[in-house]
Design a protein around this motif. Structure first.
Motif, short mmCIF file in Angstrom:
data_model
loop_
_atom_site.label_atom_id
_atom_site.label_comp_id
_atom_site.label_asym_id
_atom_site.label_seq_id
_atom_site.Cartn_x
_atom_site.Cartn_y
_atom_site.Cartn_z
N TYR A 22 1.18 4.10 -2.96
CA TYR A 22 0.93 5.51 -2.62
C TYR A 22 2.06 6.38 -3.14
CZ TYR A 22 0.75 9.70 0.37
OH TYR A 22 0.74 10.99 0.84
N TYR A 51 0.24 7.04 5.26
CA TYR A 51 -0.53 7.44 4.08
C TYR A 51 -2.02 7.17 4.23
CZ TYR A 51 -0.87 2.51 2.77
OH TYR A 51 -1.17 1.17 2.76
N LYS A 52 -2.38 6.31 5.18
CA LYS A 52 -3.80 6.01 5.43
C LYS A 52 -4.48 7.11 6.23
CE LYS A 52 -3.00 0.98 5.51
NZ LYS A 52 -3.09 -0.26 6.33
N GLY A 79 0.82 -1.21 0.00
CA GLY A 79 0.00 0.00 0.00
C GLY A 79 0.85 1.25 0.00
N ASP A 99 -2.57 8.75 14.43
CA ASP A 99 -3.79 9.29 13.83
C ASP A 99 -4.50 10.14 14.88
OD1 ASP A 99 -6.29 9.78 12.71
OD2 ASP A 99 -6.48 7.78 11.85
N ASP A 114 2.33 3.26 7.61
CA ASP A 114 0.91 3.41 7.30
C ASP A 114 0.42 4.85 7.42
OD1 ASP A 114 0.54 0.77 6.65
OD2 ASP A 114 -0.17 0.17 8.63
#
Length: 287
Positions: free
Chosen positions: A80, A257-258, A76, A244, A255
């Motif tokens: 990206y 980019y999520k 992923g 996050d 991760d």
């Protein structure tokens, strides 16, 4: 969701500074660079070179992402990054850097220049870390007012330039623990402004598109072009962990980019390894 945190005691490092005078026997004036925290503007030609130098490096990384050189990275993340390495990506990034620099000068001059020709001083608010490993002061900066002239809370004249650059979309939101505002309420203001700038596609995203390489992504990709082993490169290019801000959940190194750009909080991996429980307690991070 507003976050609540407590900052650790500041740390300091020895660094060389230019002597520019000694007013008396126990005072020295030095040249002190300041890195505006929580914001990150696109790079100009220095220190990486112009687009003629950096675009081939980006293309080299894209090829490496395709040919299995970086097989250790999650699929992923590889996809990206490949989607952001487009023809003219370096030129667009550098042009955005020049525009951001111009915008910053306009913001400063508008706030600091007085009608009588004089110039206000800059107010400096050091952050949690205070001094980084390169000897730069980490701070939020704003227009300095004497107490008698200080505008009321909420007046835009009190906004930090860090906040204005993020709010206008000319700087990516780039909060790195523990270089955050002393008051979590101030962090909430810049976090909300960052979300709005991204979702509304202001500033650099309006002019250069939402696929514009973010400053820290650009620097990361240039590291990934170096003539080293994949393991060495990954170790050097991915040194920060992402949290996050929507959930305060740790998503790790690969991760990020999520998470929308306006909701990313960063923690140095070394800090996390050494002080994991302390950081979890101070910042309320969930694994």
């Amino acid at each position: 969701m507003a976050i609540i945190y407590k900052l650790p005691p500041p740390s300091f490092a020895v660094s060389p500074k230019k002597d520019i005078g000694a007013p008396d026997g126990d005072t020295i004036k030095i040249e002190q660079p300041i890195r505006m925290v929580s914001c990150d503007t696109p790079e100009k030609e220095k220190p990486f070179g112009g687009a003629a130098i950096t675009q081939p490096k980006l293309e080299k990384v894209k090829q490496r992402l395709d040919d299995g050189f970086f097989a250790e990275l999650p699929a992923g993340l590889r996809n990206y990054l490949k989607k952001k390495i487009v023809t003219g990506a370096a030129k667009k990034h550098i042009e955005a850097g020049k525009k951001a620099s111009d915008q910053f000068e306009k913001i400063k001059n508008k706030r600091l220049n007085l009608p009588n020709g004089k110039r206000r001083k800059v107010g400096v608010l050091p952050s949690g870390e205070v001094i980084d490993s390169r000897g730069r002061m980490l701070a939020y900066i704003t227009t300095y007012f004497e107490k008698k002239d200080l505008p009321p809370k909420g007046d835009p004249q009190r906004d930090t330039y860090n906040l204005v650059m993020v709010a206008e979309g000319w700087a990516a939101f780039f909060p790195v623990w523990p270089s955050l505002p002393k008051d979590p309420a101030d962090f909430d203001v810049i976090h909300k402004a960052a979300r709005k700038a991204w979702t509304s596609k202001k500033g650099m995203w309006k002019q250069f598109g939402s696929n514009l390489l973010l400053p820290y992504e650009y620097r990361m990709l240039l590291k990934m072009s170096e003539n080293k082993t994949a393991k060495q490169i990954i170790s050097a290019a991915f040194q920060r962990l992402c949290v996050d801000l929507r959930s305060m959940k740790m998503v790790g190194k690969f991760d990020f980019y999520k998470v929308p750009p306006g909701d990313r909080l960063w923690i140095w991996e070394d800090d996390w390894k050494k002080n994991k429980q302390q950081i979890k307690n101070l910042l309320n991070v969930k694994e």
